[in-house]
Write an enzyme that holds these catalytic residues in place. Structure first.
Site, short mmCIF file in Angstrom:
data_model
loop_
_atom_site.label_atom_id
_atom_site.label_comp_id
_atom_site.label_asym_id
_atom_site.label_seq_id
_atom_site.Cartn_x
_atom_site.Cartn_y
_atom_site.Cartn_z
N HIS A 1 155.52 46.21 32.73
CA HIS A 1 156.45 46.82 31.78
C HIS A 1 157.77 47.18 32.47
O HIS A 1 158.85 47.02 31.90
CB HIS A 1 155.83 48.06 31.13
CG HIS A 1 154.81 47.72 30.09
ND1 HIS A 1 153.52 47.35 30.40
CD2 HIS A 1 154.89 47.70 28.73
CE1 HIS A 1 152.86 47.12 29.27
NE2 HIS A 1 153.66 47.32 28.25
N ASP B 1 151.58 40.25 5.51
CA ASP B 1 151.85 41.65 5.17
C ASP B 1 151.59 42.50 6.41
O ASP B 1 150.45 42.74 6.79
CB ASP B 1 150.94 42.08 4.02
CG ASP B 1 151.29 43.46 3.48
OD1 ASP B 1 151.93 44.25 4.21
OD2 ASP B 1 150.92 43.77 2.34
N LYS C 1 144.43 48.37 3.62
CA LYS C 1 145.45 48.81 4.58
C LYS C 1 145.06 50.11 5.30
O LYS C 1 145.92 50.91 5.66
CB LYS C 1 146.82 48.95 3.90
CG LYS C 1 147.33 47.61 3.36
CD LYS C 1 148.67 47.70 2.71
CE LYS C 1 149.07 46.31 2.19
NZ LYS C 1 150.33 46.31 1.47
N GLU D 1 158.88 44.79 21.68
CA GLU D 1 158.23 45.41 22.84
C GLU D 1 158.26 44.46 24.04
O GLU D 1 157.63 43.39 24.02
CB GLU D 1 156.78 45.77 22.51
CG GLU D 1 156.07 46.44 23.67
CD GLU D 1 154.60 46.70 23.42
OE1 GLU D 1 153.88 46.98 24.40
OE2 GLU D 1 154.18 46.62 22.25
#
Length: 424
Positions: A414, A324, A250, A119
């Protein structure tokens, strides 16, 4: 999960412009013919098996070389315990942010932060936030708690049996602790919470996991405890599951704020007014106004926790440092708070679910170990510092993104930083 009728009609019209109605039905039919190719039965990471997988996958030599380049071939053995059906590696660009000064209980010093992301503007934003924190003298950071949980569930014939089992489990805690801890050198059973729901009993085990993130460690320990329970409990469950979805594994969950999953950390900073104006091009008043409005927006949208974008920095740090990445789903739960002070801005972040470790998991892989080495947080004794650094990273990200939104620079950044993208 409802869809408004006008949106559904519009979507159906789009589909019918592509396919006649008969073809739409046909595309959803079951097709039981054999697959064109099959992968080898063994999931192991061996050159001959890798070759057979590529033969099954197909693809030209250029595609193959992108994933299975010379360096990846040389390091193939290093991935053996981290992947099944190995065919290569994906190269995610890594940027560096910092230095970030952390004045923590465990993290002390200036840290350069390796961040892996695709990104544009992300590394630049965290870099700005980290440098701002350092210029202000650093953020204070504190590890508050540690613990990784697993929550097996047991079903009984009726509530009476469930209650009898719950009473036995409580009285047998020391025995269950010995069984669980016998499976690991580093894991320690800290706590047991019980939830009775009708004829179901959930045993919520919480372990300390040393310097490992500990997901596999607590699973193996809990499996041993469940086997012991089946063999020795005076009331036998009709069935059980090693994880009954109560641990929050998670997933973002409301119970995050009632305890800890992983490592709970908080970080704060006092920013002088002149530094906010000079580096963020806005004012403390504007940043507090934004925080107040965004906090209400978060409440009304039903988010669990209120913050700007913890997931951005944590995902980039996790990927770079062998954590993870799926744990970002719960690690990115937390709260950001801004307040005006007499001379500027007070900012704080609190994250109760940082699933991070400095050993185990993907931390020993070549690139990931290198990124942890850049941080100076590779190996035993560094996990608590890593959690405090992660908290400092998110604090820098909050300051930077909210500063950009207040100054009207959010979309401009951006556009400028992604200007060279060439879409194929």
């Amino acid at each position: 999960m409802a869809t408004d009728h006008y949106q559904l009609n519009d979507y159906l019209s789009q589909l019918l412009d592509i396919y006649p109605i008969e073809q739409l039905y046909d595309r959803l039919e079951n097709r039981r013919h054999p697959a064109k190719a099959r992968l080898p039965l063994s999931p192991r990471c061996k050159p001959a098996l890798v070759e057979r997988r590529w033969q099954a996958v197909g693809g030209d030599a250029k595609v193959r070389e992108q994933l299975l380049d010379t360096q990846t071939r040389a390091d193939m053995e290093a991935y053996r315990a981290n992947i099944e059906n190995f065919i290569g590696t994906v190269k995610v660009p890594v940027g560096i942010a910092g230095p970030l000064r952390v004045n923590g209980l465990f993290a002390q010093g200036d840290y350069f932060l390796p961040l892996a992301t695709t990104e544009a503007a992300l590394v630049a934003s965290y870099n700005r936030g980290a440098q701002l924190i350092t210029e202000a003298g650093g953020c204070a950071a504190m590890l508050l708690d540690e613990g990784v949980s697993r929550a097996p569930g047991f079903a009984f014939a009726n509530l009476r049996e469930a209650g009898e089992f719950a009473a036995w489990a409580v009285s047998s805690l020391n025995e269950l602790r010995q069984v669980g801890e016998s499976t690991t050198r580093h894991g320690k059973l800290k706590n047991l919470r019980l939830t009775v729901e009708g004829n179901h009993v959930y045993l919520h085990f919480e372990f300390a996991t040393g310097d490992a993130a500990g997901q596999n460690m607590v699973t193996i320990a809990t499996e041993a405890i469940c086997a012991h329970i089946l063999a020795h409990a005076p009331v036998k469950p009709q069935y059980h599951f090693i994880e009954a979805n109560l641990s929050g594994d998670k997933k973002a969950s409301a119970q995050s704020f009632l305890g800890v999953r992983g490592r709970k950390a908080t970080a704060e900073i006092h920013l002088p007014r002149e530094l906010v104006e000079k580096r963020l091009h806005t004012t403390p008043e504007s940043m507090v106004d934004y925080w107040r409005m965004s906090a209400l927006g978060g409440v009304m949208s039903g988010t669990i926790g209120v913050h700007g974008h913890y997931a951005n920095g944590l995902a980039a740090l996790y990927i770079a440092c062998g954590q993870d990445a799926a744990c970002v789903a719960e690690s990115a739960v937390g709260v950001t708070r801004f307040e005006l002070t007499d001379d500027g801005l007070y900012a704080a972040v609190t994250l109760p679910n940082l699933i991070v470790g400095s050993v185990g998991g993907g931390t020993g892989l070549p690139s990931q170990a290198a990124c942890l080495s850049i941080l100076g947080l590779k190996g035993p004794g560094k996990a608590r510092a890593l959690a405090e650094v992660a908290a400092g990273l998110t604090l820098g990200g909050e300051l930077s993104i909210i500063g950009a939104l207040c100054a009207g620079h959010f979309s401009r950044a951006h556009k400028v930083l992604a200007r060279d993208r060439k879409d194929s």
